[in-house]
Design a protein around this motif. Structure first.
Motif, short mmCIF file in Angstrom:
data_model
loop_
_atom_site.label_atom_id
_atom_site.label_comp_id
_atom_site.label_asym_id
_atom_site.label_seq_id
_atom_site.Cartn_x
_atom_site.Cartn_y
_atom_site.Cartn_z
N ARG A 72 31.40 64.91 27.64
CA ARG A 72 30.79 63.64 27.96
C ARG A 72 31.53 62.54 27.19
NH1 ARG A 72 26.39 67.15 27.08
NH2 ARG A 72 25.06 67.43 28.92
N TYR A 73 31.65 61.40 27.83
CA TYR A 73 32.37 60.29 27.21
C TYR A 73 31.56 59.01 27.31
CZ TYR A 73 36.53 63.28 27.63
OH TYR A 73 37.43 64.32 27.54
N THR A 74 31.73 58.17 26.29
CA THR A 74 31.27 56.78 26.37
C THR A 74 32.50 55.92 26.56
OG1 THR A 74 29.36 57.16 24.94
CG2 THR A 74 30.09 54.89 25.20
N TYR A 75 32.52 55.20 27.67
CA TYR A 75 33.60 54.27 27.94
C TYR A 75 33.12 52.85 27.63
CZ TYR A 75 36.07 57.95 30.50
OH TYR A 75 36.73 59.11 30.85
N VAL A 76 34.00 52.07 27.02
CA VAL A 76 33.72 50.67 26.72
C VAL A 76 34.85 49.84 27.31
CG1 VAL A 76 33.51 48.94 24.90
CG2 VAL A 76 32.41 51.17 24.63
N VAL A 77 34.50 48.77 28.01
CA VAL A 77 35.50 47.87 28.59
C VAL A 77 35.22 46.46 28.10
CG1 VAL A 77 36.50 46.94 30.72
CG2 VAL A 77 35.70 49.31 30.65
N THR A 78 36.26 45.78 27.63
CA THR A 78 36.15 44.39 27.19
C THR A 78 37.21 43.55 27.90
OG1 THR A 78 37.59 44.78 25.28
CG2 THR A 78 35.22 44.99 24.92
N ALA A 79 36.92 42.25 28.02
CA ALA A 79 37.85 41.31 28.64
C ALA A 79 38.50 40.45 27.56
CB ALA A 79 37.11 40.43 29.64
N PHE A 80 39.74 40.06 27.80
CA PHE A 80 40.49 39.20 26.88
C PHE A 80 41.01 37.98 27.64
CE2 PHE A 80 40.38 43.14 24.68
CZ PHE A 80 40.62 42.90 23.34
N ASP A 81 41.04 36.83 26.96
CA ASP A 81 41.63 35.65 27.58
C ASP A 81 43.08 35.50 27.13
OD1 ASP A 81 41.54 34.58 25.01
OD2 ASP A 81 39.80 33.33 25.39
N LYS A 82 43.72 34.40 27.53
CA LYS A 82 45.16 34.25 27.28
C LYS A 82 45.49 34.11 25.81
CE LYS A 82 45.09 29.28 28.42
NZ LYS A 82 43.82 29.24 29.18
N LEU A 83 44.52 33.71 24.99
CA LEU A 83 44.76 33.64 23.55
C LEU A 83 44.11 34.80 22.82
CD1 LEU A 83 44.72 29.81 22.86
CD2 LEU A 83 46.56 31.41 22.38
N HIS A 84 43.79 35.86 23.57
CA HIS A 84 43.44 37.17 23.01
C HIS A 84 42.08 37.21 22.32
CE1 HIS A 84 47.57 38.09 24.01
NE2 HIS A 84 47.93 37.01 23.34
N ASN A 85 41.17 36.33 22.72
CA ASN A 85 39.78 36.47 22.31
C ASN A 85 39.14 37.58 23.13
OD1 ASN A 85 39.46 34.11 20.44
ND2 ASN A 85 40.08 33.00 22.26
N GLU A 86 38.30 38.39 22.49
CA GLU A 86 37.71 39.57 23.13
C GLU A 86 36.24 39.34 23.44
OE1 GLU A 86 37.68 44.44 22.54
OE2 GLU A 86 37.96 43.14 20.79
N SER A 87 35.83 39.77 24.63
CA SER A 87 34.44 39.62 25.06
C SER A 87 33.54 40.66 24.40
CB SER A 87 34.35 39.77 26.58
OG SER A 87 34.50 41.14 26.95
N ARG A 88 32.23 40.55 24.66
CA ARG A 88 31.29 41.60 24.27
C ARG A 88 31.58 42.85 25.10
NH1 ARG A 88 28.01 37.43 25.50
NH2 ARG A 88 27.04 38.60 27.19
N GLU A 89 31.09 44.00 24.59
CA GLU A 89 31.38 45.27 25.24
C GLU A 89 30.47 45.50 26.45
OE1 GLU A 89 30.28 45.28 22.01
OE2 GLU A 89 31.87 46.07 20.72
N ALA A 90 31.04 46.14 27.44
CA ALA A 90 30.27 46.77 28.51
C ALA A 90 30.51 48.26 28.36
CB ALA A 90 30.72 46.27 29.87
N ALA A 91 29.42 49.05 28.21
CA ALA A 91 29.54 50.47 27.89
C ALA A 91 28.87 51.32 28.96
CB ALA A 91 28.92 50.76 26.53
#
Length: 528
Positions: free
Chosen positions: A494-513
């Motif tokens: 079993r795995y937990t996957y987390v995906v985050t988004a980044f903008d052009k200056l590399h700020n990271e969004s909150r996680e979607a898990a």
């Protein structure tokens, strides 16, 4: 007296048991990250004299492009996430939308366009960005010509504006004491930023020239016209200060997100000259090149500094650690990356035998990492890393850069994170676990997602160690790249996957898990 009849007990209410959660939480990961998640890892790609690219003058366009792709692939494989490419070496251009002529190091003759025609800068940008690598356009400030043997195109700026130049060291150099010359250089920068999607503008250590024995830089006329009561040395430093500010302002006026960086000579001043200087006894950028580089860092005039600390740990006059320590104390609130002399590895000789020690460069990188606020390294140059002297490239690829790193954000330029991805879902397929999601809505500042990072953890997690790069499964480039197939997933885990988004200056969004059980999903998919 008769006893009262006992009260009837209400029948018990049947309570439907809640389904048991059979997936236990995994123990929290307390391990130490093997390398920084955020680290600028770049290499200089020098075009002057065909040091790095293209391999020689006048190659067909297709061969130039093939060489650049191979160069990028090699750097990306070794763990790099940025390139600093020289696109203007001597009042010439490696780009089509230029006021200056084509470079002779591209086509063999200054002013001659590549054949078949293409725009090298547009090509390099696309290839770099497709690989998730930042592209910083590197320009030289002072050179109008490189040597007496260099070809000069008809109508070159040195012939149209001869009064703008000083002859020194067999070259014609821009007279940076003239306001019109500084404005010309700043306009070149603005033109590049306006017409190309560069991530940064970069200058190296050439401001006023390094001294040439027996020669004098004859800028007396410009000094008399513009000195404003200052000594000549202070006037020259003032000229470079004004140029740095004018370049900064020209970038900001066109595209505020574009970064501005300088790679100065490693020594600002020696402590013998100024108590604020470093415990060294080498050349000094402040006095020799009229570059007050410490001021630019402390005042925040640039977004990053890359001091060229091309010295060994035991160098008698400029020890590597002493200079790294000094710069960490004088970097101000901007980014500090260390410039490494990869071209010296394996070429120590009798004067600097430590360059023949295969641990010298890896230990330099480790030391820089240990010293905050250092946030990365830049290596001179691409050819040296490709040739892998003493296994330096292997050390990076298999050890120091084994795990991916993301570009550090610059919060003074943009601190607003993108919105999180929407509708993260997964499905088990015969080929692996397929993840898919929807692009997030634009952030409050209008920025869209530029890329996505997918993390993978075994089992069910209470907390996600997204600070540890060993859990980065992939980096999906492009705002529309919202699907990924994990072919390495074990169907029995079993795995937990987390995906985050980044903008052009590399700020990271909150996680979607999302917790994924490949066996159960595959059974459900097949109707078993």
């Amino acid at each position: 007296m008769p006893k009262p009849a006992p009260k009837k007990q209400a029948p018990p209410v049947a309570v439907k048991p809640k389904p048991a959660d059979t997936v236990a939480f995994e123990p929290l990961d307390q391990s130490v990250a093997p390398s920084p998640k955020r680290e600028f890892r770049a290499v200089w790609i020098a075009t002057i004299d065909n040091i790095d690219w293209p391999s020689k003058k006048g190659l067909p366009a297709e061969q130039q492009q093939a060489e650049y792709r191979a160069l990028l692939d090699g750097q990306r494989q070794a763990g790099f996430n940025a390139v600093v490419v020289q696109i203007r070496a001597a009042a010439d251009a490696f780009y089509a939308k230029s006021m200056e002529p084509w470079s002779e190091w591209l086509t063999g003759q200054q002013g001659l366009a590549p054949s078949p025609f293409y725009d090298p800068l547009e090509f390099m940008l696309e290839e770099s960005h497709n690989r998730g690598m930042e592209f910083h356009a590197w320009l030289n400030l002072d050179r109008g010509t490189f040597s007496r043997r260099a070809t000069i195109a008809p109508g070159h700026i040195t012939t149209r504006k001869p009064e703008w130049f000083l002859s020194y060291g067999e070259r014609k150099l821009f007279n940076l004491g003239m306001p019109v010359v500084r404005t010309y250089v700043a306009s070149l920068v603005a033109n590049i930023v306006r017409n190309y999607d560069v991530d940064g503008i970069h200058f190296d250590d050439y401001f006023y020239p390094y001294a040439v024995a027996g020669q004098t830089l004859r800028d007396d006329e410009a000094y008399r016209a513009n000195y404003n009561g200052m000594s000549k040395n202070d006037w020259r430093r003032s000229n470079i200060d004004k140029l740095i500010l004018e370049i900064r302002d020209s970038i900001y006026a066109v595209k505020p997100h574009v970064k501005f960086g300088v790679s100065p000579f490693g020594i600002w001043k020696n402590a013998a000259s100024d108590p604020e200087g470093s415990a060294t006894s080498g050349g000094q950028a402040y006095y020799d090149l009229y570059a007050d580089t410490r001021k630019w860092a402390l005042e925040g005039w640039v977004d990053y500094m890359v001091p060229q600390i091309y010295f060994t740990h035991d160098h008698p006059r400029a020890p590597y650690r002493e200079l790294v320590d000094w710069w960490t104390r004088n970097a101000g609130e901007r980014h500090l990356y260390i410039g490494h002399g990869a071209y010296r590895v394996g070429k120590g000789g009798q004067r600097e035998p430590s360059w023949n020690n295969p641990t010298q460069m890896p230990n330099q990188v480790r030391y820089a990492r240990s010293m905050k606020p250092t946030l990365g390294s830049v290596y001179f140059s691409a050819k040296s890393l490709r040739d892998n002297p003493l296994g330096i490239r292997d050390s990076l690829q298999n050890n120091l850069y084994k795990y991916p790193a993301l570009i550090p954000p610059m919060t003074w330029k943009d601190s607003l994170a993108p919105e999180p991805v929407r509708d993260l879902k997964a499905t088990a397929t015969p080929s692996g676990v397929e993840l898919f999601w929807h692009e997030p809505a634009p952030a409050a500042d209008g920025d869209r997602a530029r890329y996505y990072v997918v993390y993978r953890f075994e089992g069910r997690q209470r907390q996600f160690r997204t600070d540890n790069p060993q859990y980065i499964l992939t980096i999906c480039q492009g705002e529309s790249n919202t699907r990924f197939l994990d072919k390495t997933a074990n169907p029995n885990k079993r795995y937990t996957y987390v995906v985050t988004a980044f903008d052009k200056l590399h700020n990271e969004s909150r996680e979607a898990a999302l917790l994924v059980n490949p066996v159960a999903q595959e059974a459900a998919r097949s109707g078993k």
